[in-house]
Design a protein around this motif. Structure first.
Motif, PDB file in Angstrom:
ATOM      1  N   TYR A  47      22.374 -10.162  -1.006  1.00  0.00           N
ATOM      2  CA  TYR A  47      23.446  -9.754  -1.919  1.00  0.00           C
ATOM      3  C   TYR A  47      24.636  -9.380  -1.045  1.00  0.00           C
ATOM      4  O   TYR A  47      24.602  -8.417  -0.306  1.00  0.00           O
ATOM      5  N   GLY A  48      25.680 -10.233  -1.121  1.00  0.00           N
ATOM      6  CA  GLY A  48      26.795 -10.080  -0.203  1.00  0.00           C
ATOM      7  C   GLY A  48      26.305 -10.270   1.223  1.00  0.00           C
ATOM      8  O   GLY A  48      25.581 -11.214   1.526  1.00  0.00           O
ATOM      9  N   LYS A  49      26.652  -9.342   2.098  1.00  0.00           N
ATOM     10  CA  LYS A  49      26.225  -9.453   3.496  1.00  0.00           C
ATOM     11  C   LYS A  49      24.896  -8.742   3.744  1.00  0.00           C
ATOM     12  O   LYS A  49      24.439  -8.628   4.883  1.00  0.00           O
ATOM     13  N   TYR A  50      24.257  -8.283   2.674  1.00  0.00           N
ATOM     14  CA  TYR A  50      23.017  -7.529   2.809  1.00  0.00           C
ATOM     15  C   TYR A  50      21.829  -8.369   2.359  1.00  0.00           C
ATOM     16  O   TYR A  50      21.980  -9.391   1.687  1.00  0.00           O
ATOM     17  N   SER A  51      20.634  -7.920   2.750  1.00  0.00           N
ATOM     18  CA  SER A  51      19.430  -8.653   2.369  1.00  0.00           C
ATOM     19  C   SER A  51      18.297  -7.675   2.067  1.00  0.00           C
ATOM     20  O   SER A  51      18.299  -6.533   2.525  1.00  0.00           O
ATOM     21  N   ALA A  52      17.358  -8.143   1.248  1.00  0.00           N
ATOM     22  CA  ALA A  52      16.143  -7.370   0.954  1.00  0.00           C
ATOM     23  C   ALA A  52      14.961  -8.242   1.340  1.00  0.00           C
ATOM     24  O   ALA A  52      14.928  -9.431   1.016  1.00  0.00           O
ATOM     25  N   ASP A  53      13.991  -7.628   2.049  1.00  0.00           N
ATOM     26  CA  ASP A  53      12.858  -8.453   2.470  1.00  0.00           C
ATOM     27  C   ASP A  53      11.641  -8.216   1.577  1.00  0.00           C
ATOM     28  O   ASP A  53      11.606  -7.313   0.741  1.00  0.00           O
ATOM     29  N   SER A  54      10.651  -9.085   1.783  1.00  0.00           N
ATOM     30  CA  SER A  54       9.472  -9.074   0.914  1.00  0.00           C
ATOM     31  C   SER A  54       8.695  -7.770   1.004  1.00  0.00           C
ATOM     32  O   SER A  54       8.176  -7.271  -0.001  1.00  0.00           O
ATOM     33  N   LYS A  55       8.616  -7.186   2.207  1.00  0.00           N
ATOM     34  CA  LYS A  55       7.861  -5.943   2.356  1.00  0.00           C
ATOM     35  C   LYS A  55       8.512  -4.802   1.587  1.00  0.00           C
ATOM     36  O   LYS A  55       7.826  -3.978   0.982  1.00  0.00           O
ATOM     37  N   GLU A  56       9.845  -4.740   1.619  1.00  0.00           N
ATOM     38  CA  GLU A  56      10.550  -3.704   0.868  1.00  0.00           C
ATOM     39  C   GLU A  56      10.233  -3.810  -0.625  1.00  0.00           C
ATOM     40  O   GLU A  56       9.963  -2.822  -1.295  1.00  0.00           O
ATOM     41  N   PHE A  57      10.302  -5.054  -1.132  1.00  0.00           N
ATOM     42  CA  PHE A  57      10.030  -5.259  -2.555  1.00  0.00           C
ATOM     43  C   PHE A  57       8.592  -4.887  -2.904  1.00  0.00           C
ATOM     44  O   PHE A  57       8.335  -4.175  -3.881  1.00  0.00           O
ATOM     45  N   LEU A  58       7.640  -5.377  -2.104  1.00  0.00           N
ATOM     46  CA  LEU A  58       6.232  -5.124  -2.413  1.00  0.00           C
ATOM     47  C   LEU A  58       5.890  -3.636  -2.281  1.00  0.00           C
ATOM     48  O   LEU A  58       5.070  -3.115  -3.029  1.00  0.00           O
ATOM     49  N   ARG A  59       6.526  -2.950  -1.336  1.00  0.00           N
ATOM     50  CA  ARG A  59       6.308  -1.507  -1.207  1.00  0.00           C
ATOM     51  C   ARG A  59       6.748  -0.803  -2.494  1.00  0.00           C
ATOM     52  O   ARG A  59       6.054   0.060  -3.029  1.00  0.00           O
ATOM     53  N   ALA A  60       7.928  -1.186  -2.983  1.00  0.00           N
ATOM     54  CA  ALA A  60       8.446  -0.568  -4.206  1.00  0.00           C
ATOM     55  C   ALA A  60       7.593  -0.951  -5.417  1.00  0.00           C
ATOM     56  O   ALA A  60       7.288  -0.107  -6.267  1.00  0.00           O
ATOM     57  N   TYR A  61       7.177  -2.217  -5.475  1.00  0.00           N
ATOM     58  CA  TYR A  61       6.364  -2.674  -6.616  1.00  0.00           C
ATOM     59  C   TYR A  61       5.039  -1.925  -6.669  1.00  0.00           C
ATOM     60  O   TYR A  61       4.636  -1.417  -7.724  1.00  0.00           O
ATOM     61  N   ASN A  62       4.347  -1.846  -5.532  1.00  0.00           N
ATOM     62  CA  ASN A  62       3.039  -1.185  -5.503  1.00  0.00           C
ATOM     63  C   ASN A  62       3.149   0.308  -5.770  1.00  0.00           C
ATOM     64  O   ASN A  62       2.251   0.916  -6.353  1.00  0.00           O
ATOM     65  N   LYS A  63       4.257   0.902  -5.340  1.00  0.00           N
ATOM     66  CA  LYS A  63       4.452   2.335  -5.560  1.00  0.00           C
ATOM     67  C   LYS A  63       4.672   2.641  -7.034  1.00  0.00           C
ATOM     68  O   LYS A  63       4.240   3.685  -7.537  1.00  0.00           O
ATOM     69  N   ASN A  64       5.331   1.749  -7.743  1.00  0.00           N
ATOM     70  CA  ASN A  64       5.689   1.999  -9.144  1.00  0.00           C
ATOM     71  C   ASN A  64       4.795   1.279 -10.141  1.00  0.00           C
ATOM     72  O   ASN A  64       5.025   1.379 -11.351  1.00  0.00           O
ATOM     73  N   ASN A  65       3.796   0.571  -9.650  1.00  0.00           N
ATOM     74  CA  ASN A  65       2.842  -0.121 -10.539  1.00  0.00           C
ATOM     75  C   ASN A  65       1.435   0.161 -10.047  1.00  0.00           C
ATOM     76  O   ASN A  65       0.741  -0.725  -9.539  1.00  0.00           O
ATOM     77  N   SER A  66       1.018   1.426 -10.188  1.00  0.00           N
ATOM     78  CA  SER A  66      -0.280   1.843  -9.648  1.00  0.00           C
ATOM     79  C   SER A  66      -1.445   1.234 -10.414  1.00  0.00           C
ATOM     80  O   SER A  66      -2.521   1.028  -9.858  1.00  0.00           O
ATOM     81  N   GLN A  67      -1.255   0.929 -11.708  1.00  0.00           N
ATOM     82  CA  GLN A  67      -2.328   0.326 -12.491  1.00  0.00           C
ATOM     83  C   GLN A  67      -2.168  -1.191 -12.505  1.00  0.00           C
ATOM     84  O   GLN A  67      -1.057  -1.709 -12.649  1.00  0.00           O
ATOM     85  N   SER A  68      -3.278  -1.895 -12.363  1.00  0.00           N
ATOM     86  CA  SER A  68      -3.223  -3.360 -12.310  1.00  0.00           C
ATOM     87  C   SER A  68      -2.875  -3.913 -13.688  1.00  0.00           C
ATOM     88  O   SER A  68      -3.592  -3.663 -14.667  1.00  0.00           O
ATOM     89  N   PRO A  69      -1.765  -4.656 -13.797  1.00  0.00           N
ATOM     90  CA  PRO A  69      -1.391  -5.225 -15.098  1.00  0.00           C
ATOM     91  C   PRO A  69      -2.281  -6.406 -15.458  1.00  0.00           C
ATOM     92  O   PRO A  69      -2.936  -7.002 -14.599  1.00  0.00           O
ATOM     93  N   ALA A  70      -2.296  -6.740 -16.740  1.00  0.00           N
ATOM     94  CA  ALA A  70      -3.111  -7.878 -17.195  1.00  0.00           C
ATOM     95  C   ALA A  70      -2.595  -9.178 -16.582  1.00  0.00           C
ATOM     96  O   ALA A  70      -3.369 -10.053 -16.186  1.00  0.00           O
TER      97      ALA A  70
END
Length: 621
Positions: A26-49
């Motif tokens: 986004y612009g001159k910045y970037s987000a990597d896969s580990k950052e996303f997965l860290r946030a996803y796992n932290k905020n989705n503690s229960q396994s979705p269907a």
């Protein structure tokens, strides 16, 4: 942003163990896969269907949040005093959790546990650097050490040599026998020497700041654990003569006879014991571990055969004691015992061995960014230091002053004034034996500055700490920009809300609805009781609910039929109580009382539609 690639990413569910890849820019910045997965796992503690769909949905939220947070940075929200203050407060609260080496605390805890399993009978020879005139004479000390070692090498009895040559004040009486010790009894340096010395052997001489030390392992036993006792102490006043000591012994004998005859030990302790702290509690003293008291005292209390046993009066350097055994607690032998492990950790962190756990900090700072000594003269620094500490000029300072630089650590320059400040607080030895030498003090000071550098630059050394601080700062920035740009405007911009309502009146309609009172109950028993009472007179619901206000919340409003709990597919009727329904998310219970029914769709007024209008306005903003 490449949405096809993003969809492929969430479809295959890249794992956290994979090498980090750029997920989106986004612009001159970037987000990597580990950052996303860290946030996803932290905020989705229960396994979705459907994990793939859940990751896709969360990815949209994540992208939008990164855009909002970056906008907050662009607008300088990170420089707001409230944001900076909250970040600094969190930093100060959590930083100590990252200032120790996890491997060090685990290593020291395992070591302490193993040592706690045995007690070692220790004898000690001490040779002081100071002579009988209290003047330092290292040559004489070295000569005396050679004599001690020569006699021990010939096989002469260690205790005999200690009685004759040790400078320990008590050695003449106890022949250097300091009794049994266990973990935490001695300073860590001495403990290491003792536990490294095999039974029947003596250690190599250890040189401390005050002299030479030799330890002998007289024997080992399984750890005794802890013992709880009561005591009566008939103490000798200072400078007591033999007649005074004899009278103390006679009093102790008479008290012992009274105890044996059935007199109450606690009452006698309160009335006669000169240990005033324990006397106030009926003679009870804190649980005794090995090595805390004189060997004669510990030998006696551990010789008591059972709980309730009382010793005859016995003598220590303090006076005559009578002790009663209350209970004994064996040492913990289970390495998995959590309470014991936590107790060991607390003792380690309060003990001198914890200083060794900082060594990793000095090593890391020494490696990166390094410590560079600047060009100054030691003699000049010592002279300047003396002049400041003593309040007079004591030598050639060669132009040095309190702003003169001493060394650099990364981007930090350490100056004389910092050295002086540290020295004024730390120049005396902890054992009160005198002043530290300036080279020793400089070594301590340098380590202190390295520690402070590490602490203030912790984000450069700990990825975990960096992530936690960034997450907290970003979370605050997200909240701040949403507050300023969305929520405040939504709450306060009534003109914009009114315009949006007028433009979209046809959108804000009631479906089939009803005026109803919904009752939210904290538990099944309350819900059942309330339901039975309301069936008799539902119109009197306020009177019925009032005594239950701690367990029942009643909410009166207009609701669309699908919003009414317990209604299901049935059509509501005036006066109806819907079925009692369990809310699975929090195990509460709810049902409704129908007051009025609106079977046909109808326009919402601005007030009725305001919540929906605000949601639409937020989305637009």
């Amino acid at each position: 942003m490449n949405r096809r690639w993003l969809a492929a990413f969430v479809a295959i569910g890249v794992s956290l163990t994979a090498s980090s890849q750029t997920l989106f820019t986004y612009g001159k910045y970037s987000a990597d896969s580990k950052e996303f997965l860290r946030a996803y796992n932290k905020n989705n503690s229960q396994s979705p269907a459907n994990k793939t769909q859940a990751m896709k949905d969360y990815l949209e939220l994540y992208i939008n949040s990164r855009l909002k947070i970056q906008e907050a940075y662009e607008r300088g929200y990170d420089t707001l005093p409230n944001i900076k203050g909250e970040v600094e407060t969190l930093r100060s609260q959590i930083i100590e959790n990252y200032m120790s080496d996890p491997e060090a605390i685990n290593r020291l805890t395992a070591e302490a546990f193993q040592r706690s399993l045995k007690d070692i009978h220790v004898a000690h020879i001490f040779i002081s650097f100071k002579n009988s005139s209290n003047v330092e004479d290292t040559a004489a000390a070295s000569k005396k050490l050679s004599e001690v070692l020569a006699r021990l090498k010939k096989g002469e009895d260690f205790l005999r040599v200690a009685a004759q040559l040790s400078d320990e004040p008590s050695a003449k009486a106890n022949k250097g026998d300091i009794g049994y010790i266990t973990v935490f009894t001695l300073p860590y340096t001495f403990e290491n020497i003792v536990y490294a010395t095999s039974p029947g052997s003596y250690s190599k001489p250890f040189t401390s700041r005050i002299g030479y030390h030799i330890f002998k392992n007289l024997g080992e036993r399984k750890a005794a654990g802890k013992i709880k006792v009561q005591q009566i102490l008939i103490a000798f006043p200072p400078e007591s003569d033999e007649a005074t000591k004899k009278r103390a012994g006679q009093l102790a004998d008479s008290l012992y006879r009274r105890i044996i005859a059935g007199d109450n030990f606690s009452k006698l302790a309160t009335a006669f014991s000169n240990d005033y702290i324990s006397a106030a509690t009926g003679g009870n003293i804190p649980d005794v571990s090995v090595g805390e008291y004189e060997p004669a005292f510990e030998k006696m209390i551990w010789s008591l055969p059972k709980n309730g046993a009382v010793s005859k009066p016995f003598l220590t350097t303090h006076g005559y004691h009578i002790v009663k055994r209350i209970s004994a607690r064996p040492v913990v032998t289970n390495a998995s015992d959590k309470a014991n492990t936590e107790d060991l950790k607390q003792k380690i962190m309060a003990d001198d061995r914890w200083k060794t756990a900082r060594d990793f900090i000095y090593a890391r700072v020494q490696k990166q960014p390094g410590v560079k000594r600047l060009d100054y003269n030691n003699a000049a620094l010592w002279a300047l230091t003396d002049s400041i500490f003593e309040g007079r000029r004591t030598g050639n300072t060669m132009g040095m002053n309190q702003q003169s630089p001493l060394f650099r650590i990364g981007d930090s320059t350490i100056r004389v004034w910092q050295w002086i400040t540290y020295g004024q607080m730390n120049r005396y030895r902890q054992d009160r034996s005198g002043l530290k030498t300036y080279p020793d003090l400089m070594d301590e000071f340098t380590k202190s500055m390295m520690y402070e550098y590490y602490r203030s630059h912790l984000e450069d050394y700990s990825d975990e700490f960096l992530v936690q601080m960034n997450e907290f700062r970003d979370g605050n920035l997200f909240f701040e920009i949403m507050q300023q740009e969305i929520w405040n405007k939504t709450q306060n911009d009534s003109a914009a809300l009114s315009i949006l309502y007028d433009k979209n009146r046809e959108k804000y309609n009631w479906k089939a609805s009803a005026d109803a009172v919904i009752f939210f109950c904290s538990d099944a028993t309350t819900a059942k009781s309330l339901y039975e009472q309301l069936k008799k007179a539902p119109a009197d619901w306020k009177k019925v609910v009032e005594p239950m206000n701690e367990k029942v919340v009643a909410d009166s409003a207009r609701y669309e039929w699908e919003q009414i709990p317990g209604l299901g597919k049935a059509a509501p009727k005036v006066g109806m109580l819907t079925a009692n329904t369990t809310n699975t998310s929090d195990n509460t219970f709810s049902f409704a009382y129908i007051v009025k029914v609106y079977p046909n769709p109808s326009p919402r007024s601005f007030n009725d539609a305001k919540g929906l209008v605000m949601n639409d306005y937020q989305a637009a903003l």
